[in-house]
Design a protein around this motif. Structure first.
Motif, PDB file in Angstrom:
ATOM      1  N   HIS A  14     -12.618  -9.055  -9.377  1.00 17.14           N
ATOM      2  CA  HIS A  14     -12.823  -8.122  -8.268  1.00 17.14           C
ATOM      3  C   HIS A  14     -12.612  -6.675  -8.715  1.00 17.14           C
ATOM      4  O   HIS A  14     -13.423  -5.792  -8.391  1.00 17.14           O
ATOM      5  CB  HIS A  14     -11.889  -8.466  -7.108  1.00 17.14           C
ATOM      6  N   ALA A  15     -11.544  -6.425  -9.438  1.00 18.10           N
ATOM      7  CA  ALA A  15     -11.254  -5.056  -9.857  1.00 18.10           C
ATOM      8  C   ALA A  15     -12.302  -4.555 -10.855  1.00 18.10           C
ATOM      9  O   ALA A  15     -12.795  -3.418 -10.746  1.00 18.10           O
ATOM     10  CB  ALA A  15      -9.862  -4.983 -10.473  1.00 18.10           C
TER      11      ALA A  15
ATOM     12  N   LEU B 162       0.822  -1.206   0.000  1.00 14.28           N
ATOM     13  CA  LEU B 162       0.000   0.000   0.000  1.00 14.28           C
ATOM     14  C   LEU B 162       0.857   1.257   0.000  1.00 14.28           C
ATOM     15  O   LEU B 162       0.554   2.233  -0.708  1.00 14.28           O
ATOM     16  CB  LEU B 162      -0.934  -0.018   1.215  1.00 14.28           C
ATOM     17  N   ALA B 163       1.929   1.235   0.780  1.00 11.84           N
ATOM     18  CA  ALA B 163       2.808   2.407   0.836  1.00 11.84           C
ATOM     19  C   ALA B 163       3.488   2.645  -0.511  1.00 11.84           C
ATOM     20  O   ALA B 163       3.627   3.797  -0.952  1.00 11.84           O
ATOM     21  CB  ALA B 163       3.849   2.229   1.935  1.00 11.84           C
ATOM     22  N   ALA B 164       3.892   1.568  -1.184  1.00  9.63           N
ATOM     23  CA  ALA B 164       4.559   1.702  -2.480  1.00  9.63           C
ATOM     24  C   ALA B 164       3.635   2.315  -3.520  1.00  9.63           C
ATOM     25  O   ALA B 164       4.083   3.029  -4.425  1.00  9.63           O
ATOM     26  CB  ALA B 164       5.048   0.331  -2.953  1.00  9.63           C
ATOM     27  N   GLY B 165       2.331   2.057  -3.388  1.00  7.71           N
ATOM     28  CA  GLY B 165       1.362   2.623  -4.316  1.00  7.71           C
ATOM     29  C   GLY B 165       0.782   3.941  -3.850  1.00  7.71           C
ATOM     30  O   GLY B 165      -0.143   4.467  -4.489  1.00  7.71           O
ATOM     31  N   ASP B 166       1.319   4.478  -2.758  1.00  4.56           N
ATOM     32  CA  ASP B 166       0.826   5.740  -2.179  1.00  4.56           C
ATOM     33  C   ASP B 166      -0.683   5.673  -1.944  1.00  4.56           C
ATOM     34  O   ASP B 166      -1.427   6.618  -2.218  1.00  4.56           O
ATOM     35  CB  ASP B 166       1.172   6.913  -3.094  1.00  4.56           C
ATOM     36  N   LEU B 167      -1.124   4.533  -1.422  1.00  2.00           N
ATOM     37  CA  LEU B 167      -2.547   4.285  -1.193  1.00  2.00           C
ATOM     38  C   LEU B 167      -2.883   4.531   0.278  1.00  2.00           C
ATOM     39  O   LEU B 167      -2.135   4.117   1.166  1.00  2.00           O
ATOM     40  CB  LEU B 167      -2.896   2.848  -1.566  1.00  2.00           C
TER      41      LEU B 167
ATOM     42  N   TYR C 243      -8.091  -2.450  -5.110  1.00  2.00           N
ATOM     43  CA  TYR C 243      -8.004  -1.156  -4.429  1.00  2.00           C
ATOM     44  C   TYR C 243      -7.056  -0.226  -5.193  1.00  2.00           C
ATOM     45  O   TYR C 243      -7.344   0.956  -5.400  1.00  2.00           O
ATOM     46  CB  TYR C 243      -7.517  -1.411  -3.002  1.00  2.00           C
ATOM     47  N   ARG C 244      -5.931  -0.776  -5.629  1.00  2.00           N
ATOM     48  CA  ARG C 244      -4.963   0.037  -6.367  1.00  2.00           C
ATOM     49  C   ARG C 244      -5.516   0.488  -7.717  1.00  2.00           C
ATOM     50  O   ARG C 244      -5.387   1.651  -8.097  1.00  2.00           O
ATOM     51  CB  ARG C 244      -3.664  -0.739  -6.570  1.00  2.00           C
TER      52      ARG C 244
END
Length: 424
Positions: free
Chosen positions: A412-413, A52-57, A134-135
């Motif tokens: 899902h996406a 999540l952090a790597a994707g700035d999410l 989510y991403r």
């Protein structure tokens, strides 16, 4: 403004380009040990947080206990609309002893188109799908409306008290939403709109005990427990009271065939029935001694339409016939069955997305096992499962195929995008 179908195709193409990254993430996720019990999921949580952090999410961690972190994040379009919640768990079945020379249960190995590891099917594949969905939604947020919330929890395998249950108690307004999508195992040919409930109990029989040559001096706790086991089977005869439209769906030949294919031959025959499982029996010290104690750990699965209170009443009525036996109900592992509308819009969306990816439309069935989706259904929120095959979950060779993984991520996406598209 792009249509829902155009956005869904765009997401599908992006997932194809990210295929290797998705496989690599699941492999890493499986190497992050998270057996429950004992339940320490901090290693797995760190893996999720790095993603999540790597994707700035956006996300934050909420823990009812330090070793059981839960991760929650929300994407808000800033426009009025519906609120979809994605749910997945990090904990997996308890560890088994590795066999020297064979693949470790924590290998995350990718071999012959399969990804191996404890929790691959149940449910790190599905949780991976939630994370990537989510991403992908975050990148399309300007063309969507409403909100998408991610819930990745730590305590599903032992009842959910410190996982989804904890979130429902502490931040219900953030995690309830209008609909929930979960990636627990279902098999690609089906989706789940309901599941059985569970009643767990510990029955302890105590007698004086003594020498085996003197049976007139004491009853055998094990013999009493054996009689009790036989009588407990009568609980399987309890009759559920289901709405007619659910009965009609479950009785369709194509639904029964899909149930048997997904859950194993004969599954359709037990979906609508209660089942009694004596999962643990402990008793006896030595072969020539009368056992003075016998403990039974019992789980009764209740189909939709059969209330836990009714089953518990009959269970206690049976135990009352055995004055040397006591009963402890495991409330944190006991819950009513749940189901929601099999004709809900999300069912159509999942079917549309899956058909676009696999060429076949998954059919709605009732699950034999349990999942965290009950927390939403018990509060009147529709919740659905679509995930990989359940056939290897818990096994020594637990795995998912790469094609299953990519399919579940896509469905899902794409479904999230369709549900949140402004044009709907």
């Amino acid at each position: 403004m792009q249509t829902a179908d155009e956005l869904a195709r765009q997401v599908g193409d992006r997932i194809d380009r990210d295929r290797d990254e998705i496989v690599a993430f699941l492999s890493e996720f499986l190497r992050a040990k998270s057996p429950n019990p004992p339940g320490d999921t901090r290693e797995a949580s760190a893996c999720v947080e790095r993603f999540l952090a790597a994707g700035d999410l956006p996300y934050r961690v909420l823990s009812g206990q330090d070793h059981l972190p839960n991760i929650v994040g929300t994407l808000d379009s800033g426009r009025p609309g519906r609120h979809l919640v994605l749910n997945g768990h990090m904990d997996v079945f308890p560890a088994i002893e590795d066999i020297p020379g064979e693949r470790s249960q924590w290998s995350g190995e990718v071999v012959d188109g399969r990804v191996y590891g404890r929790g691959a099917a149940d449910m790190k594949c599905g949780t991976t799908a939630a994370l990537f969905a989510y991403r992908y939604v975050s990148r399309l947020l300007g063309q969507l409306s409403g909100r998408l919330t991610l819930t990745v929890v730590s305590d599903e395998e032992t009842g959910g008290r410190w996982g989804t249950g904890y979130l429902m108690q502490t931040i219900p307004d953030e995690v309830l939403g209008d609909c929930c999508l979960d990636g627990e195992p279902s098999g690609l040919a089906t989706l789940r709109f309901g599941e059985k409930g569970a009643l767990r109990a510990v029955l302890t029989t105590k007698t004086r005990g003594g020498h085996g040559a003197y049976p007139h001096m004491s009853d055998s706790a094990i013999k009493i427990a054996a009689e009790l086991v036989r009588e407990l089977e009568t609980l399987a005869d309890l009759t559920p009271d289901l709405p007619e439209h659910i009965v009609e769906i479950l009785s369709r030949p194509e639904i029964q065939a899909a149930t048997d294919k997904s859950l194993g031959t004969g599954a359709s025959g037990v979906v609508g029935k209660a089942t009694v499982n004596i999962g643990v029996i402990r008793g006896g010290l030595k072969v020539n001694m009368l056992p003075d104690e016998c403990v039974l750990e019992v789980e009764i699965r209740m189909p939709p339409g059969l209330q836990r209170s009714l089953v518990e009443r009959d269970l206690l009525s049976i135990v009352a016939k055995y004055p040397t036996t006591t009963c402890e109900i495991r409330d944190h592992h006991s819950y009513d069955s749940s189901w929601c509308d099999p004709h809900h819009e999300m069912v159509s969306i999942l079917q549309q997305s899956a058909e676009a990816v696999t060429g076949r439309k998954p059919l709605p069935i009732i699950s034999l096992g349990g999942s965290d989706t009950r927390y939403w259904r018990h509060r009147g929120i529709p919740a659905y499962l679509y995930g990989p095959s359940p056939k290897t979950m818990g096994r020594r060779d637990e795995h998912v195929t790469i094609e299953e993984l990519i399919t579940v991520v896509k469905v899902h996406a794409m479904s999230a995008v369709r549900y949140l598209n402004q044009a709907q």
